[in-house]
Design an enzyme around this catalytic site. Structure first.
Site, PDB file in Angstrom:
ATOM      1  N   GLY A   1      46.571  37.432  33.898  1.00 28.74           N
ATOM      2  CA  GLY A   1      46.131  36.426  34.874  1.00 28.74           C
ATOM      3  C   GLY A   1      46.618  36.708  36.278  1.00 28.74           C
TER       4      GLY A   1
ATOM      5  N   ASP B   1      36.322  47.069  37.083  1.00 31.11           N
ATOM      6  CA  ASP B   1      37.564  47.118  36.316  1.00 31.11           C
ATOM      7  C   ASP B   1      37.508  48.193  35.233  1.00 31.11           C
ATOM      8  OD1 ASP B   1      37.955  44.949  37.912  1.00 31.11           O
ATOM      9  OD2 ASP B   1      37.827  43.464  36.321  1.00 31.11           O
TER      10      ASP B   1
ATOM     11  N   SER C   1      43.920  42.766  33.341  1.00 30.90           N
ATOM     12  CA  SER C   1      44.460  42.877  31.987  1.00 30.90           C
ATOM     13  C   SER C   1      43.329  42.759  30.969  1.00 30.90           C
ATOM     14  CB  SER C   1      45.516  41.796  31.743  1.00 30.90           C
ATOM     15  OG  SER C   1      44.977  40.519  32.002  1.00 30.90           O
ATOM     16  N   SER C   2      42.332  41.927  31.238  1.00 25.47           N
ATOM     17  CA  SER C   2      41.263  41.776  30.242  1.00 25.47           C
ATOM     18  C   SER C   2      40.339  42.987  30.232  1.00 25.47           C
ATOM     19  CB  SER C   2      40.495  40.472  30.440  1.00 25.47           C
ATOM     20  OG  SER C   2      40.115  40.334  31.767  1.00 25.47           O
TER      21      SER C   2
ATOM     22  N   TYR D   1      33.458  32.633  41.134  1.00 31.31           N
ATOM     23  CA  TYR D   1      32.951  34.010  41.112  1.00 31.31           C
ATOM     24  C   TYR D   1      31.434  34.040  40.906  1.00 31.31           C
ATOM     25  CZ  TYR D   1      32.714  38.987  39.740  1.00 31.31           C
ATOM     26  OH  TYR D   1      32.413  40.326  39.666  1.00 31.31           O
TER      27      TYR D   1
ATOM     28  N   LEU E   1      44.988  41.885  37.883  1.00 26.31           N
ATOM     29  CA  LEU E   1      45.158  43.340  37.771  1.00 26.31           C
ATOM     30  C   LEU E   1      44.367  43.883  36.580  1.00 26.31           C
ATOM     31  CD1 LEU E   1      48.977  43.593  38.589  1.00 26.31           C
ATOM     32  CD2 LEU E   1      47.026  43.869  40.130  1.00 26.31           C
TER      33      LEU E   1
ATOM     34  N   HIS F   1      34.208  42.537  45.735  1.00 23.15           N
ATOM     35  CA  HIS F   1      32.936  41.799  45.694  1.00 23.15           C
ATOM     36  C   HIS F   1      31.785  42.648  46.236  1.00 23.15           C
ATOM     37  CE1 HIS F   1      34.466  38.043  44.094  1.00 23.15           C
ATOM     38  NE2 HIS F   1      35.541  38.240  44.845  1.00 23.15           N
ATOM     39  N   THR F   2      31.840  43.910  45.920  1.00 23.21           N
ATOM     40  CA  THR F   2      30.748  44.819  46.273  1.00 23.21           C
ATOM     41  C   THR F   2      30.101  45.404  45.022  1.00 23.21           C
ATOM     42  OG1 THR F   2      32.409  46.545  46.414  1.00 23.21           O
ATOM     43  CG2 THR F   2      31.703  45.565  48.501  1.00 23.21           C
ATOM     44  N   ASP F   3      30.821  45.382  43.885  1.00 24.63           N
ATOM     45  CA  ASP F   3      30.332  46.136  42.717  1.00 24.63           C
ATOM     46  C   ASP F   3      29.037  45.565  42.150  1.00 24.63           C
ATOM     47  OD1 ASP F   3      31.722  43.906  41.645  1.00 24.63           O
ATOM     48  OD2 ASP F   3      32.630  45.052  40.000  1.00 24.63           O
TER      49      ASP F   3
HETATM   50  C1  GLA Z   1      36.697  40.973  39.328  1.00 23.30           C
HETATM   51  C2  GLA Z   1      35.484  41.542  38.598  1.00 23.30           C
HETATM   52  C3  GLA Z   1      35.051  42.872  39.223  1.00 23.30           C
HETATM   53  C4  GLA Z   1      34.872  42.757  40.734  1.00 23.30           C
HETATM   54  C5  GLA Z   1      36.098  42.097  41.359  1.00 23.30           C
HETATM   55  C6  GLA Z   1      35.906  41.822  42.836  1.00 23.30           C
HETATM   56  O1  GLA Z   1      37.812  41.795  39.124  1.00 23.30           O
HETATM   57  O2  GLA Z   1      35.782  41.747  37.241  1.00 23.30           O
HETATM   58  O3  GLA Z   1      33.863  43.323  38.611  1.00 23.30           O
HETATM   59  O4  GLA Z   1      33.698  42.067  41.043  1.00 23.30           O
HETATM   60  O5  GLA Z   1      36.413  40.868  40.724  1.00 23.30           O
HETATM   61  O6  GLA Z   1      35.773  43.031  43.525  1.00 23.30           O
END
Ligand code: GLA
Length: 343
Positions: free
Chosen positions: A110, A158, A115-116, A206, A113, A26-28
Site C-alpha cells: 500500500g 507496473d 506490491s500487487s 484512478y 511501489l 498517468h501516461t501508460d
Molecule cells: C498505477 C497503475 C499504473 C500507472 C500508475 C500511474 O501504478 O497501476 O498502471 O497508471 O498508477 O502512472
C-alpha cells in the site's frame, strides 16, 4: 514397506521486484511514455505442484491463508483480497494443477511501489507462465488479471517494470508499441524514496482519470500524438488540464532520458519537480502530505528534484539527489527484472 512419499513435486522459487517510476505517471493507459525501474524490494513465491486441485498459499503479510480451487470459476467469491489477485492469475493461465507455497515480501504494501503488481508477476512465474510466453505476454496477462481482480482499469507500467528491470538502469517504456529501452542511471545519481501515506488504487479516483483521458481522446484523438495546440482546443477546462498533463509528461520523459544520458542531473531533477507540479495542478492526484514531502525535499541541500511516484492519492515520493545529500527515506537501487530461481 517404507512410507508413501507422495507425488513427485518440483520446488520453485520465483521473485518479482516492486518498482519506482522515475518520471512519466498517468501516461501508460493512453499509450504514452514512462521511465520506471525495478527496485531492490521484491516478492518471492516458494512452492511446488500438488495433486489436489487447489492453490494453498500463506503470506507473511496476511495471517489469512489463500485456498483457491482450480480451475478458478468465480473470482468475486475469493477472499482475502490478495488471494483474488492470485486467483485471477491462475484463471488467466487456465491453471488446472494445484500448487502449495508461501509468499514473502520486502515491498511495503500500500505504498505505491507496486506490491500487487509484483505479487501477480511472481505468482505467474511460479505457476509456469514463462514456459510458453514472452515477458511481454506475461506482463499483459498479469495486467488483465489485475484489472479483473480489482475492477480498476490500470495500465501496464507496473508489470513491465517488474519484468524488464535492468540493474543500474531505468527503463524507457513506450506503452503504445510496448517496447523497453534501458537507460543507464548515472553513478552519481542517488535515488531516494520516502514513504508518505497508505494508499490503494482500488477506491481511488484512478478510474475517473482514465475516463477523462478517454473523453479528451474522443475530442482530439490519441493523446500520445497530440500537440499542445490540440490540447488548447479542448472545450472543458478540467479535461484540458488532464490532457495537458499527459502530453507534457510524455515530453518530460524524453527530456529526462536525454538529461540522464548527458549526466545532467540538475536538469533531470528539474523535470522531476515539473512532473510533480503537473500531477498536482493539472492531474490533481497529489495530496497535501505528498506536496509537503516534496517541498521539504526540495528545501534540502543536494536535492536536484522530487515528485510523487506512481498513481498518487498517497504512497511515496522519489527524489534525485547528490550522493552526500542528507534526506529521510531510503535509497533505492535499480535491479534486474523478475525471474524463476529454481524449478
Ligand atoms: C498505477 C497503475 C499504473 C500507472 C500508475 C500511474 O501504478 O497501476 O498502471 O497508471 O498508477 O502512472
Amino acid at each position: 514397506m517404507g512410507f508413501y512419499a507422495g507425488p513427485v513435486s518440483t520446488a520453485v522459487v520465483a521473485r518479482a521486484p516492486g518498482r519506482v517510476n522515475l518520471i512519466g505517471d498517468h501516461t501508460d493507459y493512453t499509450g504514452g511514455l514512462a521511465l520506471p525501474f525495478a527496485i531492490d524490494r521484491e516478492i518471492t513465491v516458494r512452492g511446488s505442484w500438488q495433486d489436489e486441485p487447489v492453490l494453498d498459499l500463506t503470506s507473511d503479510q496476511d495471517p489469512t491463508p489463500a485456498t483457491i480451487p482450480v480451475p478458478v470459476v468465480d473470482l468475486s467469491a475469493i477472499e482475502p483480497e490478495w488471494a483474488r489477485r492470485v486467483a485471477a492469475i491462475a484463471g488467466e493461465l487456465e491453471l488446472e494443477r494445484g500448487f502449495a507455497g508461501t509468499v514473502t515480501s520486502t515491498v511495503p504494501i500500500g505504498a505505491g511501489l507496486s506490491s500487487s503488481g509484483a505479487l501477480g508477476v511472481a505468482m505467474a512465474l511460479a505457476l509456469g507462465a514463462e514456459a510458453d510466453r514472452s515477458r511481454l505476454e506475461i506482463a499483459r496477462l498479469c495486467q488483465r488479471a489485475q484489472q479483473q481482480a480489482t475492477g480498476v482499469p490500470a495500465g501496464i507500467l507496473d508489470e513491465m517494470a517488474s519484468l524488464h528491470g535492468v540493474e543500474d538502469h531505468a527503463i524507457l517504456l513506450d506503452c503504445h508499441d510496448l517496447t523497453v529501452e534501458p537507460v543507464p542511471l548515472p553513478a552519481d545519481a542517488r535515488l531516494v524514496v520516502e514513504y508518505v501515506s497508505h494508499r490503494t488504487v482500488v477506491g481511488s479516483p484512478y478510474s475517473d482519470r482514465v475516463a477523462a483521458c478517454r473523453d479528451a481522446e474522443a475530442e482530439i484523438g490519441p493523446l500520445r500524438l497530440a500537440r499542445p495546440e490540440d490540447v488548447a482546443a479542448i472545450y472543458d477546462p478540467v479535461l484540458r488540464a488532464r490532457a495537458r498533463h499527459v502530453v507534457t509528461e510524455n515530453q518530460r520523459v524524453l527530456q529526462c532520458v536525454e538529461a540522464l544520458r548527458d549526466g545532467d542531473l540538475a536538469e533531470a531533477g528539474r523535470l522531476l519537480t515539473a512532473s510533480h507540479v503537473s500531477l498536482r495542478d493539472d492531474y490533481e492526484v497529489s495530496t497535501p502530505e505528498l506536496d509537503s514531502a516534496v517541498g521539504a525535499l526540495l528545501d534540502t541541500p543536494g536535492v536536484y528534484g522530487a515528485r510523487l511516484t506512481g498513481a498518487g492519492f498517497g504512497g511515496c515520493v522519489i527524489a534525485l539527489t547528490r550522493p552526500d545529500a542528507i534526506t529521510g527515506g531510503w535509497e533505492v537501487r535499480a535491479v534486474d527484472g523478475a525471474g524463476v530461481l529454481g524449478r
